[in-house]
Write an enzyme that holds these catalytic residues in place. Structure first.
Site, PDB file in Angstrom:
ATOM      1  N   GLU A 133      -4.429   7.745  -2.785  1.00  0.00           N
ATOM      2  CA  GLU A 133      -4.985   7.293  -2.267  1.00  0.00           C
ATOM      3  C   GLU A 133      -5.405   6.253  -3.559  1.00  0.00           C
ATOM      4  OE1 GLU A 133      -5.147   4.869   1.104  1.00  0.00           O
ATOM      5  OE2 GLU A 133      -5.050   6.512   0.317  1.00  0.00           O
ATOM      6  N   HIS A 159       2.485   4.873  -2.473  1.00  0.00           N
ATOM      7  CA  HIS A 159       2.446   6.242  -2.412  1.00  0.00           C
ATOM      8  C   HIS A 159       3.512   7.157  -2.603  1.00  0.00           C
ATOM      9  CE1 HIS A 159      -1.529   7.083  -0.155  1.00  0.00           C
ATOM     10  NE2 HIS A 159      -1.596   6.328   0.699  1.00  0.00           N
ATOM     11  N   HIS A 182       0.919  -1.376  -0.322  1.00  0.00           N
ATOM     12  CA  HIS A 182      -0.282  -0.304  -0.121  1.00  0.00           C
ATOM     13  C   HIS A 182       0.822   1.166   0.153  1.00  0.00           C
ATOM     14  CE1 HIS A 182      -3.807   2.819   1.750  1.00  0.00           C
ATOM     15  NE2 HIS A 182      -2.339   3.128   1.959  1.00  0.00           N
ATOM     16  N   GLU A 183       1.660   1.223   1.447  1.00  0.00           N
ATOM     17  CA  GLU A 183       2.543   2.653   1.190  1.00  0.00           C
ATOM     18  C   GLU A 183       3.860   2.671  -0.387  1.00  0.00           C
ATOM     19  OE1 GLU A 183       1.646   4.264   3.138  1.00  0.00           O
ATOM     20  OE2 GLU A 183       0.242   3.706   4.533  1.00  0.00           O
TER      21      GLU A 183
END
Length: 495
Positions: free
Chosen positions: A292, A266, A262-263
């Site tokens: 996001e 980003h 997930h990160e």
């Protein structure tokens, strides 16, 4: 002679450099800073916030904006001027005293939260939160008066320009009309097949190596970023030095692994923002929801797809050990498991929007003055019972104290998570149209065509276009929640 636009560009370049220092100091505060440094660091960061605010609200900038509007600028410069003026207008609304007070209150609340959450200390936490809410309401009122909108919409606009609570109510209302039934069907479908949970302990070092390996697979640039540990996973730093974090649980390696994926989403966005415009607002990520969308593109659309899980499966077995629960089919089922729970960051893809909508409804009522901080626990439990059947009475650490966002007054942020999920589904559908063989490429670890598509359609544009225009350019239409529903039904009811 130096043009007005060039003068403005120099000012925003200075702001970017000071912002760089603030970003790295903020990351350090949440990762490696000793507890005793909290007060001094908070004061230093508040001082920096005030200094940057004064630089951004310099009265001479108003004249420069007027002059720059009359200059001959290309389309990128015009977009940058628009973003600079938006930042200036947003800043001039707030007095420096409020900026400083909010920064100090946020630092106090966030630092105390680290000890208060494990201790389930709602009373201690709420005392600090009340000051943050008080100052956030002051900010919201000032912004609302200047923009002619509601208090909550004024804060929402900071994170997602152009979005309103009326639009959210419509979009989320539609989502709430079909999501509970889909969630129930998925749970019932999965109950027909046994899903074995991996048995730990899983060594922290092995989990870290798995995370680093997956980051490499996803194209993370280790020359311009690193992985650390924090109480709450996040992506911070600056494009040239992106810091992502995760947290480890020896009994559950999937949480850390998916947090890293997930990160990394980003981080890839940050690392690939337009270098030729660095230091200027037009080089920033388009919006919080678009940011996001990139993390959820990586985690949900790509990272939890059967094709990607097949690709990384050998790495998982090599580092976590061979056991029946890590057989490929069970590994895929475990990773796509639907199991409503208390914790938002650990929630499955179907449950997650319920967590977001709950927080949105509470924080909007809080900012509008319809409820007070003391009302949060009961309201939280009521909404958790309604949406996910979970009882949080007395369990503050796994209820209304679990997130970090409200500690520093980030009201208006939570809706962007589910907006981002919808953007991600729409973007991935466009990828499938552009690259029909994408599943085979992912299965073989050939991800560059996907990254090239993101670079071409999202990353390289920064804030050059408004969010909906960026979506139209990439997918042919503005936000269409249909793609999100289609994705969920296909993954959880068809596969």
């Amino acid at each position: 002679m130096t043009s007005a636009y060039q003068e403005l560009s120099k000012t925003f370049q200075r702001l970017a450099r000071f912002g760089h220092l603030g970003a790295i100091a903020g990351v350090d505060m949440q990762t490696t800073m000793p507890p005793g440094g909290s007060q001094a660091r908070g004061e230093a960061m508040a001082e920096l916030s005030v200094f940057m605010h004064e630089l951004l609200t310099d009265k001479r900038l108003g004249g420069l904006f007027d002059a720059a509007q009359q200059e001959s600028l290309n389309d990128v410069e015009q977009a940058n001027l628009s973003e600079m003026q938006r930042a200036w207008q947003q800043a001039t609304i707030l007095p420096a005293s409020l900026v400083e007070a909010k920064s100090l209150a946020g630092s106090r609340c966030e630092h105390a939260w680290r000890q208060q959450r494990p201790a389930n200390d709602w009373q201690g936490f709420s005392a600090n939160l009340k000051e943050v809410v008080k100052l956030s309401r002051e900010e919201a009122q000032l912004r609302a008066d200047a923009l002619g909108v509601s208090r909550y919409d004024a804060l929402l606009d900071v994170f997602e320009p152009g979005m309103t609570s009326a639009q959210l109510d419509s979009t989320f209302g539609e989502l709430k009309s079909w999501l509970p039934a889909l969630l129930q069907k998925a749970v019932e479908k999965q109950q027909k097949t046994a899903i074995a949970a991996p048995v730990g302990p899983f060594a922290i070092e092995a989990q870290k190596q798995l995370g680093l390996s997956v980051m490499k697979t996803l194209g993370f640039d280790f020359n311009h970023g690193r992985l650390d540990v924090s109480a709450h996973p996040f992506c911070g730093g600056v494009p040239e030095d992106v810091r992502i974090t995760t947290r480890y649980n020896e009994n559950d390696f999937l949480s850390a692994m998916m947090g890293v994926i997930h990160e990394t989403g980003h981080a890839r966005y940050e690392q690939n923002l337009p270098q030729q415009w660095r230091g200027q607002p037009v080089a920033h990520a388009r919006s919080t929801a678009m940011h996001e969308s990139q993390s959820l593109f990586m985690e949900m659309q790509l990272g939890r797809s059967k094709a990607f899980l097949q690709h990384i499966h050998p790495q998982v077995v090599a580092l976590m050990g061979d056991q029946p629960a890590l057989a490929l089919d069970n590994f895929v089922r475990q990773t796509q498991r639907v199991k409503p729970g208390f914790i938002r960051v650990d929630a499955d893809e179907l449950s997650y929007p319920a967590h977001v909508i709950l927080r949105y409804e509470i924080e909007r009522a809080l900012i509008e003055g319809e409820i007070e901080v003391d009302d949060i626990p009961a309201l939280w439990d009521e909404k958790m019972q309604q949406s996910l059947g979970m009882d949080t009475r007395g369990n503050y650490r796994d209820g209304c104290m679990q997130d970090i966002h409200w500690t520093d007054g980030a009201f208006g942020y939570f809706p962007t998570y589910t907006l981002g999920a919808m953007y991600a589904a729409q973007l991935f559908q466009a990828v499938k149209r552009a690259i029909p063989q994408v599943d085979d490429l992912i299965r073989n670890g050939e991800l560059q065509p996907v990254f090239d598509w993101l670079q071409q359609n999202i990353w390289q544009h920064g804030s050059r276009f408004p969010t909906q225009q960026l979506l139209v350019n990439a997918t042919g239409e503005t936000l269409n929640p249909h793609y999100f529903r289609q994705h969920l039904e296909q993954r959880y009811l068809s596969e």
